[in-house]
Design an enzyme around this catalytic site. Structure first.
Site, PDB file in Angstrom:
ATOM      1  N   THR A 135       5.048 -20.910  -4.884  1.00 20.04           N
ATOM      2  CA  THR A 135       5.524 -19.749  -4.131  1.00 20.04           C
ATOM      3  C   THR A 135       6.917 -19.337  -4.587  1.00 20.04           C
ATOM      4  O   THR A 135       7.681 -20.181  -5.092  1.00 20.04           O
ATOM      5  CB  THR A 135       5.554 -20.118  -2.630  1.00 20.04           C
ATOM      6  OG1 THR A 135       6.301 -19.141  -1.921  1.00 20.04           O
ATOM      7  CG2 THR A 135       6.244 -21.466  -2.394  1.00 20.04           C
ATOM      8  N   ASP A 136       7.261 -18.076  -4.342  1.00 15.95           N
ATOM      9  CA  ASP A 136       8.639 -17.632  -4.647  1.00 15.95           C
ATOM     10  C   ASP A 136       9.637 -18.192  -3.638  1.00 15.95           C
ATOM     11  O   ASP A 136      10.846 -18.105  -3.848  1.00 15.95           O
ATOM     12  CB  ASP A 136       8.709 -16.094  -4.683  1.00 15.95           C
ATOM     13  CG  ASP A 136       8.337 -15.421  -3.365  1.00 15.95           C
ATOM     14  OD1 ASP A 136       7.905 -16.116  -2.418  1.00 15.95           O
ATOM     15  OD2 ASP A 136       8.477 -14.184  -3.281  1.00 15.95           O
ATOM     16  N   GLU A 137       9.129 -18.783  -2.530  1.00 15.72           N
ATOM     17  CA  GLU A 137      10.047 -19.257  -1.488  1.00 15.72           C
ATOM     18  C   GLU A 137      10.895 -20.436  -1.963  1.00 15.72           C
ATOM     19  O   GLU A 137      11.914 -20.762  -1.364  1.00 15.72           O
ATOM     20  CB  GLU A 137       9.266 -19.602  -0.208  1.00 15.72           C
ATOM     21  CG  GLU A 137       8.495 -18.385   0.263  1.00 15.72           C
ATOM     22  CD  GLU A 137       7.877 -18.496   1.646  1.00 15.72           C
ATOM     23  OE1 GLU A 137       8.376 -19.277   2.467  1.00 15.72           O
ATOM     24  OE2 GLU A 137       6.894 -17.779   1.894  1.00 15.72           O
ATOM     25  N   TYR A 160       8.712 -25.986   4.512  1.00 19.33           N
ATOM     26  CA  TYR A 160       7.600 -25.560   3.644  1.00 19.33           C
ATOM     27  C   TYR A 160       8.096 -25.379   2.212  1.00 19.33           C
ATOM     28  O   TYR A 160       7.535 -25.958   1.266  1.00 19.33           O
ATOM     29  CB  TYR A 160       6.985 -24.253   4.165  1.00 19.33           C
ATOM     30  CG  TYR A 160       6.096 -23.551   3.144  1.00 19.33           C
ATOM     31  CD1 TYR A 160       4.916 -24.137   2.690  1.00 19.33           C
ATOM     32  CD2 TYR A 160       6.444 -22.294   2.624  1.00 19.33           C
ATOM     33  CE1 TYR A 160       4.113 -23.503   1.744  1.00 19.33           C
ATOM     34  CE2 TYR A 160       5.641 -21.651   1.687  1.00 19.33           C
ATOM     35  CZ  TYR A 160       4.479 -22.261   1.244  1.00 19.33           C
ATOM     36  OH  TYR A 160       3.694 -21.633   0.313  1.00 19.33           O
ATOM     37  N   LYS A 164       7.196 -27.413  -1.288  1.00 20.49           N
ATOM     38  CA  LYS A 164       6.621 -26.770  -2.484  1.00 20.49           C
ATOM     39  C   LYS A 164       7.557 -26.966  -3.681  1.00 20.49           C
ATOM     40  O   LYS A 164       7.106 -27.229  -4.807  1.00 20.49           O
ATOM     41  CB  LYS A 164       6.378 -25.274  -2.244  1.00 20.49           C
ATOM     42  CG  LYS A 164       5.275 -24.939  -1.258  1.00 20.49           C
ATOM     43  CD  LYS A 164       3.878 -25.398  -1.674  1.00 20.49           C
ATOM     44  CE  LYS A 164       3.319 -24.661  -2.856  1.00 20.49           C
ATOM     45  NZ  LYS A 164       1.900 -25.050  -3.129  1.00 20.49           N
TER      46      LYS A 164
HETATM   47  P1  NAD Z   1      -4.167 -21.608   3.271  1.00 24.96           P
HETATM   48  O1  NAD Z   1      -3.375 -22.330   4.308  1.00 24.96           O
HETATM   49  O2  NAD Z   1      -4.924 -20.391   3.659  1.00 24.96           O
HETATM   50  O3  NAD Z   1      -5.224 -22.605   2.607  1.00 24.96           O
HETATM   51  C1  NAD Z   1      -4.902 -23.918   2.268  1.00 24.96           C
HETATM   52  C2  NAD Z   1      -6.207 -24.659   2.002  1.00 24.96           C
HETATM   53  O4  NAD Z   1      -5.876 -26.014   1.640  1.00 24.96           O
HETATM   54  C3  NAD Z   1      -7.124 -24.740   3.225  1.00 24.96           C
HETATM   55  O5  NAD Z   1      -8.449 -24.446   2.847  1.00 24.96           O
HETATM   56  C4  NAD Z   1      -7.006 -26.187   3.683  1.00 24.96           C
HETATM   57  O6  NAD Z   1      -8.172 -26.677   4.317  1.00 24.96           O
HETATM   58  C5  NAD Z   1      -6.719 -26.902   2.376  1.00 24.96           C
HETATM   59  N1  NAD Z   1      -5.979 -28.160   2.579  1.00 24.96           N
HETATM   60  C6  NAD Z   1      -4.885 -28.349   3.349  1.00 24.96           C
HETATM   61  N2  NAD Z   1      -4.526 -29.642   3.329  1.00 24.96           N
HETATM   62  C7  NAD Z   1      -5.399 -30.282   2.506  1.00 24.96           C
HETATM   63  C8  NAD Z   1      -5.550 -31.619   2.079  1.00 24.96           C
HETATM   64  N3  NAD Z   1      -4.716 -32.585   2.510  1.00 24.96           N
HETATM   65  N4  NAD Z   1      -6.533 -31.922   1.220  1.00 24.96           N
HETATM   66  C9  NAD Z   1      -7.408 -30.956   0.781  1.00 24.96           C
HETATM   67  N5  NAD Z   1      -7.325 -29.674   1.181  1.00 24.96           N
HETATM   68  C10 NAD Z   1      -6.336 -29.336   2.035  1.00 24.96           C
HETATM   69  O7  NAD Z   1      -3.118 -21.302   2.099  1.00 24.96           O
HETATM   70  P2  NAD Z   1      -3.030 -20.050   1.118  1.00 24.96           P
HETATM   71  O8  NAD Z   1      -2.217 -19.004   1.764  1.00 24.96           O
HETATM   72  O9  NAD Z   1      -4.373 -19.744   0.602  1.00 24.96           O
HETATM   73  O10 NAD Z   1      -2.143 -20.695  -0.052  1.00 24.96           O
HETATM   74  C11 NAD Z   1      -2.758 -21.397  -1.123  1.00 24.96           C
HETATM   75  C12 NAD Z   1      -1.677 -21.876  -2.073  1.00 24.96           C
HETATM   76  O11 NAD Z   1      -0.938 -20.764  -2.573  1.00 24.96           O
HETATM   77  C13 NAD Z   1      -0.672 -22.823  -1.428  1.00 24.96           C
HETATM   78  O12 NAD Z   1      -0.338 -23.820  -2.359  1.00 24.96           O
HETATM   79  C14 NAD Z   1       0.522 -21.929  -1.148  1.00 24.96           C
HETATM   80  O13 NAD Z   1       1.721 -22.676  -1.166  1.00 24.96           O
HETATM   81  C15 NAD Z   1       0.446 -20.960  -2.297  1.00 24.96           C
HETATM   82  N6  NAD Z   1       1.012 -19.620  -2.055  1.00 24.96           N
HETATM   83  C16 NAD Z   1       0.646 -18.912  -0.944  1.00 24.96           C
HETATM   84  C17 NAD Z   1       1.150 -17.631  -0.752  1.00 24.96           C
HETATM   85  C18 NAD Z   1       0.743 -16.791   0.426  1.00 24.96           C
HETATM   86  O14 NAD Z   1       1.301 -15.697   0.622  1.00 24.96           O
HETATM   87  N7  NAD Z   1      -0.213 -17.191   1.238  1.00 24.96           N
HETATM   88  C19 NAD Z   1       2.039 -17.082  -1.693  1.00 24.96           C
HETATM   89  C20 NAD Z   1       2.374 -17.856  -2.816  1.00 24.96           C
HETATM   90  C21 NAD Z   1       1.842 -19.113  -2.988  1.00 24.96           C
HETATM   91  P1  TYD Z   2       4.832 -15.020   7.120  1.00 25.46           P
HETATM   92  O1  TYD Z   2       3.610 -14.173   7.072  1.00 25.46           O
HETATM   93  O2  TYD Z   2       4.878 -16.207   8.016  1.00 25.46           O
HETATM   94  O3  TYD Z   2       5.167 -15.417   5.610  1.00 25.46           O
HETATM   95  P2  TYD Z   2       6.509 -16.130   5.009  1.00 25.46           P
HETATM   96  O4  TYD Z   2       7.311 -16.688   6.104  1.00 25.46           O
HETATM   97  O5  TYD Z   2       5.919 -17.187   4.154  1.00 25.46           O
HETATM   98  O6  TYD Z   2       7.222 -15.043   4.245  1.00 25.46           O
HETATM   99  O7  TYD Z   2       6.057 -14.095   7.533  1.00 25.46           O
HETATM  100  C1  TYD Z   2       6.376 -12.915   6.805  1.00 25.46           C
HETATM  101  C2  TYD Z   2       7.624 -12.318   7.435  1.00 25.46           C
HETATM  102  O8  TYD Z   2       7.308 -11.868   8.757  1.00 25.46           O
HETATM  103  C3  TYD Z   2       8.755 -13.315   7.608  1.00 25.46           C
HETATM  104  O9  TYD Z   2       9.990 -12.636   7.408  1.00 25.46           O
HETATM  105  C4  TYD Z   2       8.642 -13.766   9.050  1.00 25.46           C
HETATM  106  C5  TYD Z   2       8.113 -12.534   9.749  1.00 25.46           C
HETATM  107  N1  TYD Z   2       7.236 -12.768  10.915  1.00 25.46           N
HETATM  108  C6  TYD Z   2       7.503 -12.129  12.123  1.00 25.46           C
HETATM  109  O10 TYD Z   2       8.480 -11.347  12.270  1.00 25.46           O
HETATM  110  N2  TYD Z   2       6.659 -12.367  13.184  1.00 25.46           N
HETATM  111  C7  TYD Z   2       5.585 -13.197  13.077  1.00 25.46           C
HETATM  112  O11 TYD Z   2       4.855 -13.392  14.077  1.00 25.46           O
HETATM  113  C8  TYD Z   2       5.317 -13.834  11.817  1.00 25.46           C
HETATM  114  C9  TYD Z   2       4.147 -14.763  11.655  1.00 25.46           C
HETATM  115  C10 TYD Z   2       6.168 -13.575  10.758  1.00 25.46           C
END
Ligand code: NAD
Ligand code: TYD
Length: 353
Positions: A135-137, A160, A164
């Site tokens: 992630t970019d975070e 988080y 990561k």
């Molecule tokens: P998500 O929470 O929707 O899915 C995570 C999946 O991992 C789920 O299916 C869960 O069951 C599985 N999981 C969790 N713990 C596990 C374990 N111990 N063993 C096996 N499986 C397990 O997450 P997402 O949003 O799809 O993100 C996927 C990846 O991409 C993550 O690594 C996250 O850090 C990264 N990422 C997410 C975003 C975003 O905006 N959602 C952006 C950049 C990177």
């Molecule tokens: P989120 O979807 O949790 O992603 P991330 O924290 O990984 O960027 O949140 C996106 C942005 O929205 C973040 O600045 C937090 C804000 N946010 C709210 O203001 N209210 C909410 O209920 C949630 C879930 C997020």
């Protein structure tokens, strides 16, 4: 070509939000590959996300936990994967604030277990690749100007992002120390179908449908760079096949929005969709206590992946949001399933909805 020799692939976290789009992309596009999908089915993982491809002959689902080293070693020994695309993680910042240890377990320990098992396979397979999705975070927070590039220093602020960042460092360290072939990508905020309704966009869509408050943290002036999930899946496909080993790629939407502006846009689109009076959904906006350690702004400079691999987002934000809203409307049963149980308890505790 190397890419044709990596056909037996393990994708972790493949029934989660992004993982399900990546699995579908690989299973449908590469009929001669075999895709193993390993997922523990936590609250965020849902087999319904891949119902359409679950019977495909080149697809196998495996239920299992990446924190279980013996299980992982056995799975790798039995299947001799040519490549791993690692997405399994605890992914929600708010949950990491209330339960950091589960993020250390899955995101750090789980990743190291996969790396150890990969070392064994890489010994006998020069084309083996470990692809870590991040992630970019990890870069921390930007001020009003500037972008994250691949050279930006890591500076994580939430449990988080710290977990990561740690996993990214382990991947790189295994590359340096044991010569494990790896690639990492760091992506901005994703949105789209199948996202668990605890993240901003699906939570607010669900709450608007149900006429519940929209909890905007702090003053709402926090900025995120949004990317449609299918464009991320395409970037992952490209990086897995064409990315240079040992390198990292930033992936982003060139699409920055302040939370409050995004919320107002969503409200307008939802009013239209629900045939509600203009302004009806905006009345649900409720400013609530800020998230501790809230990062002000994320913005990705995706020049490298654009220039080296020819990737750019294919969907505009307006198109992506409309597709997303339509998907949640057409899949209310999915929403009902995932919003029962653990999620509801969590949500009630946070906001007393
Ligand atoms: P998500 O929470 O929707 O899915 C995570 C999946 O991992 C789920 O299916 C869960 O069951 C599985 N999981 C969790 N713990 C596990 C374990 N111990 N063993 C096996 N499986 C397990 O997450 P997402 O949003 O799809 O993100 C996927 C990846 O991409 C993550 O690594 C996250 O850090 C990264 N990422 C997410 C975003 C975003 O905006 N959602 C952006 C950049 C990177
Ligand atoms: P989120 O979807 O949790 O992603 P991330 O924290 O990984 O960027 O949140 C996106 C942005 O929205 C973040 O600045 C937090 C804000 N946010 C709210 O203001 N209210 C909410 O209920 C949630 C879930 C997020």
């Amino acid at each position: 070509m190397e890419k044709n020799t990596r056909k037996n692939i393990l994708i972790t976290g493949g029934v989660g939000f992004i993982g399900s789009h990546v699995v579908r992309q690989f299973v449908t596009k590469y009929g001669d590959y075999h895709i193993f999908n390993l997922d523990a089915l936590t609250y965020a993982g849902n087999l319904e996300n891949l119902k359409d491809i679950e019977k495909a002959p080149n697809y196998t689902f495996v239920k299992g936990d990446i924190t279980d080293a013996d299980f992982i070693n056995h799975l790798f020994f039995q299947n001799s994967f040519d490549g791993v695309i690692h997405l399994a993680a605890e992914s929600h910042v708010d949950r990491s604030i209330t339960n950091p240890l589960s993020f250390v377990r899955t995101n750090v320990l789980g990743t190291v277990n996969l790396l150890n098992a990969s070392l064994e396979l890489a010994k006998d397979n020069p084309n083996f690749l470990f692809y870590h999705i991040s992630t970019d975070e990890v870069f921390g927070s930007l001020g009003k100007d500037g972008f994250f590039t691949e050279n930006t220093s890591y500076d994580p602020n939430s449990p988080y992002s710290a977990s990561k960042a740690s996993s990214d460092h382990f991947v790189r360290a295994y590359g340096e120390t044991y010569k494990l072939p790896f690639v990492i990508s760091n992506c901005s905020n994703n949105y789209g179908p199948n996202q668990f309704p605890e993240k901003l966009i699906p939570l607010f869509i669900n709450n608007i449908i149900q006429n519940k408050p929209l909890p905007v943290y702090g003053d709402g002036n926090y900025t995120r760079d949004w990317l449609f999930v299918k464009d991320h899946a395409k970037a992952i496909d490209l990086i897995f096949h064409e990315g240079n080993r040992g390198e990292t790629y930033n992936v982003g939407g060139f699409n920055e929005w302040k939370n409050i502006d995004l919320t107002q846009l969503l409200c307008r689109l939802m009013d239209k969709k629900l045939n509600r009076q203009e302004g009806a959904s905006e009345k649900l906006i409720t400013f609530v206590k800020d998230r501790p350690g809230h990062d002000l702004r994320y913005a990705i400079d995706a020049t490298k992946i654009n220039q080296e691999l020819g990737w750019k987002p294919s969907v505009t934000f307006e198109e992506g949001l409309e597709k997303t809203i339509d998907w949640y409307f057409d899949n209310q049963e999915w929403l009902d399933h995932v919003t029962s149980g653990d999620y509801l308890e969590y949500y009630k505790k946070q906001y007393q909805a």
